[in-house]
Design a protein around this motif. Sequence first.
Motif, PDB file in Angstrom:
ATOM      1  N   LEU A  60       0.842  -1.188   0.000  1.00 26.01           N
ATOM      2  CA  LEU A  60       0.000   0.000   0.000  1.00 26.01           C
ATOM      3  C   LEU A  60       0.881   1.244   0.000  1.00 26.01           C
ATOM      4  CD1 LEU A  60      -3.163   0.608   2.152  1.00 26.01           C
ATOM      5  CD2 LEU A  60      -1.334   2.312   2.120  1.00 26.01           C
ATOM      6  N   LYS A  61       0.618   2.133  -0.955  1.00 28.99           N
ATOM      7  CA  LYS A  61       1.380   3.367  -1.053  1.00 28.99           C
ATOM      8  C   LYS A  61       0.424   4.551  -1.064  1.00 28.99           C
ATOM      9  CE  LYS A  61       5.256   1.283  -3.542  1.00 28.99           C
ATOM     10  NZ  LYS A  61       6.124   1.336  -4.758  1.00 28.99           N
ATOM     11  N   TYR A  62       0.678   5.488  -0.155  1.00 27.28           N
ATOM     12  CA  TYR A  62      -0.145   6.688  -0.060  1.00 27.28           C
ATOM     13  C   TYR A  62       0.718   7.803   0.511  1.00 27.28           C
ATOM     14  CZ  TYR A  62      -3.947   9.832   1.301  1.00 27.28           C
ATOM     15  OH  TYR A  62      -4.771  10.923   1.445  1.00 27.28           O
ATOM     16  N   LYS A  63       0.956   8.821  -0.284  1.00 25.62           N
ATOM     17  CA  LYS A  63       1.839   9.917   0.119  1.00 25.62           C
ATOM     18  C   LYS A  63       3.181   9.336   0.579  1.00 25.62           C
ATOM     19  CE  LYS A  63      -1.966  13.069   1.038  1.00 25.62           C
ATOM     20  NZ  LYS A  63      -2.625  13.993   1.992  1.00 25.62           N
ATOM     21  N   ASP A  64       3.570   9.537   1.864  1.00 33.41           N
ATOM     22  CA  ASP A  64       4.862   9.010   2.308  1.00 33.41           C
ATOM     23  C   ASP A  64       4.719   7.665   3.030  1.00 33.41           C
ATOM     24  OD1 ASP A  64       3.623   9.975   4.561  1.00 33.41           O
ATOM     25  OD2 ASP A  64       5.361  11.076   5.330  1.00 33.41           O
ATOM     26  N   ILE A  65       3.547   7.043   2.908  1.00 38.24           N
ATOM     27  CA  ILE A  65       3.301   5.740   3.539  1.00 38.24           C
ATOM     28  C   ILE A  65       3.656   4.611   2.573  1.00 38.24           C
ATOM     29  CG2 ILE A  65       1.518   4.174   4.416  1.00 38.24           C
ATOM     30  CD1 ILE A  65      -0.028   6.666   5.328  1.00 38.24           C
ATOM     31  N   VAL A  66       4.415   3.651   3.057  1.00 39.02           N
ATOM     32  CA  VAL A  66       4.647   2.398   2.330  1.00 39.02           C
ATOM     33  C   VAL A  66       4.395   1.280   3.328  1.00 39.02           C
ATOM     34  CG1 VAL A  66       6.261   0.953   1.067  1.00 39.02           C
ATOM     35  CG2 VAL A  66       6.363   3.442   0.812  1.00 39.02           C
TER      36      VAL A  66
END
Length: 237
Positions: A103-109
């Motif tokens: 899952l990738k969202y903005k600076d989240i991995v």
Amino acid sequence: MSEQTILSYKASPTGVLYHQSDAFVKGIMGPFGSGKSVASIWEMFMRMMKQAPGNDGLRTTRWIIARNTFNDLETTTMETWKDWFPERTFGPISRKPPYRQTLKYKDIVAEVIFLALDKPEDQKKLLSFEVTGIFFNEARQIEYDIVKAALGRVGRYPAKKDKPEHIPDEQWPTWSGILLDTNPPDDNHWYYKAAEEDTWAIDRNGDPVDPATIPATRQWKFWQQPSGLSDDADQRA
């Protein structure tokens, strides 16, 4: 994915209390269709967002979502997850068990692993992972020995080598633990005993201790949603 992607979730009254707690093990129980599974997957996502960035500037975590059978995992648990975090937006889910999504969202991995526990080899897989947290969906169908063993698999990711120097070791990852959701079990079930009788509060020898003596970072907390027929129900038609 576009930075303009908008996520919208409104927690129920019980869900708000669930999200506000930093307990190590958090359980939410309620009637069918009360939104407890949605609260749990959003709790995961909130913890992804709150994870401190590593040396590479990314908020990296790894999670397991576990269900008692492969059929229930595929037809119920994963469908709920995809309703909120669809593959077209957040990344594809592999089609070889155990299913995985990065899952990738903005600076989240965040790596999300979907695991069924109806085979001995799947239980062994659970106990070989190093993860940030584990969500046991429909916990009344999960054996207590599996939950207890899983306690030692969380808090192991991300690795200490990825921790910025200014963050204390005990705050890396920012939060780790176990999430439980369930429909009401009977009163001899381990979940009931843990929630109502504090059977989780034991010392290293397995002897009962006062729950208040357990460090805050190792506490177990439980919430019960009102009946679906109650005027105070979290979800009403």
